[in-house]
Design a protein around this motif. Structure first.
Motif, short mmCIF file in Angstrom:
data_model
loop_
_atom_site.label_atom_id
_atom_site.label_comp_id
_atom_site.label_asym_id
_atom_site.label_seq_id
_atom_site.Cartn_x
_atom_site.Cartn_y
_atom_site.Cartn_z
N LEU B 17 0.81 -1.23 0.00
CA LEU B 17 0.00 0.00 0.00
C LEU B 17 0.84 1.27 0.00
O LEU B 17 0.28 2.37 -0.03
CB LEU B 17 -0.98 0.02 1.18
N PHE B 18 2.14 1.15 0.03
CA PHE B 18 2.99 2.35 -0.08
C PHE B 18 3.06 2.72 -1.57
O PHE B 18 4.13 2.83 -2.17
CB PHE B 18 4.38 2.11 0.49
N THR B 19 1.90 2.92 -2.12
CA THR B 19 1.72 2.94 -3.56
C THR B 19 0.69 4.00 -3.93
O THR B 19 -0.33 4.13 -3.27
CB THR B 19 1.22 1.55 -4.01
N ASP B 20 0.99 4.76 -4.98
CA ASP B 20 0.00 5.71 -5.49
C ASP B 20 -1.12 4.96 -6.20
O ASP B 20 -0.88 4.01 -6.93
CB ASP B 20 0.67 6.68 -6.48
N GLN B 21 -2.31 5.47 -5.99
CA GLN B 21 -3.49 4.80 -6.54
C GLN B 21 -3.39 4.57 -8.05
O GLN B 21 -3.86 3.56 -8.56
CB GLN B 21 -4.74 5.62 -6.21
N THR B 25 -4.77 1.66 -10.97
CA THR B 25 -5.74 1.91 -12.04
C THR B 25 -5.08 1.72 -13.41
O THR B 25 -5.73 1.25 -14.36
CB THR B 25 -6.37 3.31 -11.91
N GLY B 76 -6.59 -8.29 3.96
CA GLY B 76 -6.98 -6.98 4.50
C GLY B 76 -6.83 -5.88 3.47
O GLY B 76 -7.70 -5.01 3.32
N VAL B 77 -5.73 -5.94 2.76
CA VAL B 77 -5.46 -4.93 1.73
C VAL B 77 -6.46 -5.08 0.58
O VAL B 77 -7.03 -4.09 0.09
CB VAL B 77 -4.01 -5.08 1.23
N PHE B 80 -9.82 -3.73 1.51
CA PHE B 80 -9.83 -2.25 1.44
C PHE B 80 -10.02 -1.79 -0.01
O PHE B 80 -10.87 -0.94 -0.30
CB PHE B 80 -8.51 -1.72 2.01
N LEU B 81 -9.27 -2.38 -0.93
CA LEU B 81 -9.36 -1.96 -2.34
C LEU B 81 -10.75 -2.26 -2.91
O LEU B 81 -11.28 -1.49 -3.71
CB LEU B 81 -8.28 -2.67 -3.17
N ARG B 84 -13.48 0.20 -1.25
CA ARG B 84 -13.37 1.56 -1.78
C ARG B 84 -13.64 1.62 -3.28
O ARG B 84 -13.67 2.69 -3.87
CB ARG B 84 -11.96 2.11 -1.51
N ILE B 86 -11.60 0.76 -5.66
CA ILE B 86 -10.44 1.34 -6.33
C ILE B 86 -10.10 0.59 -7.62
O ILE B 86 -9.75 1.20 -8.62
CB ILE B 86 -9.24 1.41 -5.35
#
Lengths: 442, 442
Positions: B17-21, B25, B76-77, B80-81, B84, B86
């Protein structure tokens, strides 16, 4: 508190090692010398704002509360300290039982501050308070620096949307804290997924130049993005020729295209041209996002340009020239015993070179003029004057070791908007200046 | 890899998750459009050094390897994605299986670099490589900035000991990475216990002004510290009057006193006076440590002062004016399929404002003169000239997804000393200058 409670992308079993070694050796000396349990008051403050800044922004308070709660010495940590011979056996035994049991008062998150403001006040035994110095300062110095830059940028943006996208320019976990602090300072969203996961900050993002270059043509790339994300997406239009790209974008997405992003060139000029072209193509609702090395000055210079949103990276996460604050954590008063009735005596360093401190346990209040606008930060050690009693700034954060002031991040964000609005108008001038109100000691 | 393996003071179950969205995409668009598996080459490089700097220092490579190994999307990650919205369901399925399976070559840690140096080269499918952009840049941009400042300070210190003590001035985990990068850049020790725990960097620390102020007198404080830590300890002598403090220190600890620390005032003047006083008192072996807002210029200005060690905080962890590097991660070549035989085509952004890139998969070599001193950074995309084959800079770091280049931190530290020594003498001048060798493209 465990990871699930914190909702962290990284597990934080303990914050106890985010600590300078001397905190532990001072503890050992005080335990051995019989002074460890002396009732003590430490305060966080700064002697100055970064040069030219007119106000500071308190950020990281919520993270400080997490850090204090998780400040425990588990077996692994104690084993490390023992093996390295950092402290002796009695100190290790004391650390194994450590839980902060004192009181913390402070400026609430999002509040503004000035030189001398007692931003945080930590009270308890010397031993339990001294240990917290490093991690408290790490958090407040970092997060407040980012929030101050964010606040200036949000004032400059004048209501246009601000996207935090600096993760790649700072440490990967500093990035998460930066997105949080930026949100407190007025940003609307972040590109950093970990910040969305941990703090529920809205996340955004569409595509980079690599996506265009992956395809055999820019049109292929746009088609793939629209097919995947819908016509409401933001297309990046500056990989090759901007005019050609905007034409393709509207042709492929239709006039309902969400937005275009411009990441290079003379943004003022290009934004005007692109707006005109979009309007001529009928895409009057398509927004323009700009993202190239922006800071508060560049944002302000685009005020007259047809820009709908700013993406800010480097300058946000580096505090726009001031990546840290100069907050310190100082012993300002102590008794000669643990007895709650033993009188607190003010103490302060008295030595060379402008580093002297003001001793004594302090309160602070913001005095306002007839229009309700701040005119002075008043700091004192005696009784609070009646006229200022209702304007005190410190709130109770931790009572007898228990956190009593959790709040949603949104509350800090709203508090900051209100606090900044309560300062004289010149606070939001970007030019260099003095603190916008003086600090008066009474 | 679990926490125990990493030995972290915080658990890192995943770096995903230390990642830009937009990385996710873009992945979704490429999966849907059928381009995700195109064989691709990304490179990390910088277009310029920070203004006035003569060389850069590669740091964080070991942390990049940790991050790549731990880049996994757990339940968990993924939840979350999904919640949301994403990315879509097929993308989530793809992410659940994610493990980087490509190859990474790069400059080894501690090596120096220049504008255009291909510092890291990541090869694999577009999908697996694009995801790593944000975390790789976070680590290299942060750690290299700190190492560059550390290297200048260590050159200025000319063999005197350097202590990293900036934890309180930066994010608590950035502090750990900073201590590591400072060690690579030539520092000897750190005050940060987490850095000692995680990376086995030597830790040091004795006492702060608070310890003196806790006691009823400075003499009481010195007595308590000596009793606890022995006469080899370092006593802080500037809480009240330095001359008086030095007299007390030697009287109480004896002439075998380890060191005194000075944290304020005119260090040049005070160090001379204290050295003279110590010598007159017979404490000729007692060392002098100075620690007040030092940077490389202040260190250099103390070259003629009788100082034995420097403690550096703020200016180290903020990169001495340059808290981040401008490294970027760009797609430089790609095939039109996943077929290993499909030809790689060079790609590059061609648009506005000086952000153009050089396409193509690159090698780099450092050409030296007859004395073995560097004279050019040579970067090319074609065959390596015979004379440079033995001077290539990139080494294999990850092969088919497996890390193949772990090394002790000490190796990076030694490599940096050797690499810096191989540059022209003017490299270590502190004044502003151009990169000390040019970058030539062949």
């Amino acid at each position: 508190m465990n990871t699930a409670d914190l909702g962290l992308p990284v597990d934080v079993p303990s914050t106890a090692l985010f600590t300078d070694q001397y905190e532990l050796t001072m503890l050992q000396g005080a335990l051995r010398g019989g002074t460890a349990d002396r009732r003590s008051v430490f305060e966080v403050f700064t002697r100055r704002l970064p040069e030219g800044r007119r106000y500071g922004v308190v950020a990281g308070v919520g993270r400080v509360l997490d850090a204090v709660e998780n400040f425990r010495f588990d077996a692994g940590v104690l084993g490390f300290l023992r093996e390295r011979g950092i402290v002796d056996a009695p100190t290790l035994e004391w650390l194994a039982q450590y839980r902060f049991s004192g009181d913390i008062w402070g400026y609430p998150e999002g509040e503004v501050y000035f030189p001398g403001s007692p931003i945080l006040r930590v009270e308890g035994s010397f031993a339990e308070c001294v240990l917290l110095e490093t991690v408290i300062l790490s958090i407040l110095n970092h997060d407040s620096a980012i929030a101050a830059a964010a606040s200036r940028m949000s004032a400059a943006a004048g209501g246009r949307r601000l996207i935090e996208m600096g993760a790649r320019r700072t440490h990967e976990l500093a990035a998460v804290a930066s997105a949080r602090a930026a949100y407190v300072g007025g940003f609307d969203s972040t590109s950093d997924l970990a910040a969305g996961f941990r703090y529920s900050i809205p996340t955004v993002g569409t595509s980079a130049h690599a996506f265009t270059l992956l395809h055999d043509s820019e049109r292929d790339a746009f088609r793939a993005q629209i097919d995947s994300l819908g016509s409401g997406t933001t297309l990046l239009v500056d990989t090759y020729d901007v005019t050609e790209a905007v034409r393709s974008a509207v042709e492929l997405a239709g006039t309902g295209l969400g937005a275009v992003r411009i990441d290079s060139g003379d943004l003022l000029l290009v934004a005007h041209r692109v707006r005109q072209q979009l309007d001529e193509l009928g895409a009057t609702g398509t927004k323009i996002v700009v993202t190239s090395d922006l800071d508060e000055y560049a944002i302000a210079s685009l005020a007259a340009a047809p820009v709908d949103a700013y993406g800010v990276g480097t300058q946000l996460v580096t505090g726009s020239g001031h990546p840290t604050c100069s907050m310190v954590y100082k012993l300002v008063a102590r008794a000669r015993s643990a007895d709650p009735k033993a009188p607190l005596e003010a103490v302060a360093k008295k030595s060379l070179g402008g580093k002297a401190s003001v001793g004594g346990r302090k309160w602070a209040a913001r005095r306002v003029d007839a229009d309700g606008i701040a005119e002075a930060e008043v700091v004192g050690t005696g009784p609070v004057p009646a006229g200022l009693a209702g304007r005190q700034l410190l709130v109770e954060l931790v009572k007898g070791g228990e956190v009593v002031a959790r709040e949603p991040l949104e509350a800090a964000r709203e508090r900051h908007i209100a606090a900044r609005a309560g300062l004289p108008m010149s606070a939001i001038q970007l030019s260099r200046g003095e603190p916008v109100i003086p600090t008066e000691y009474v």
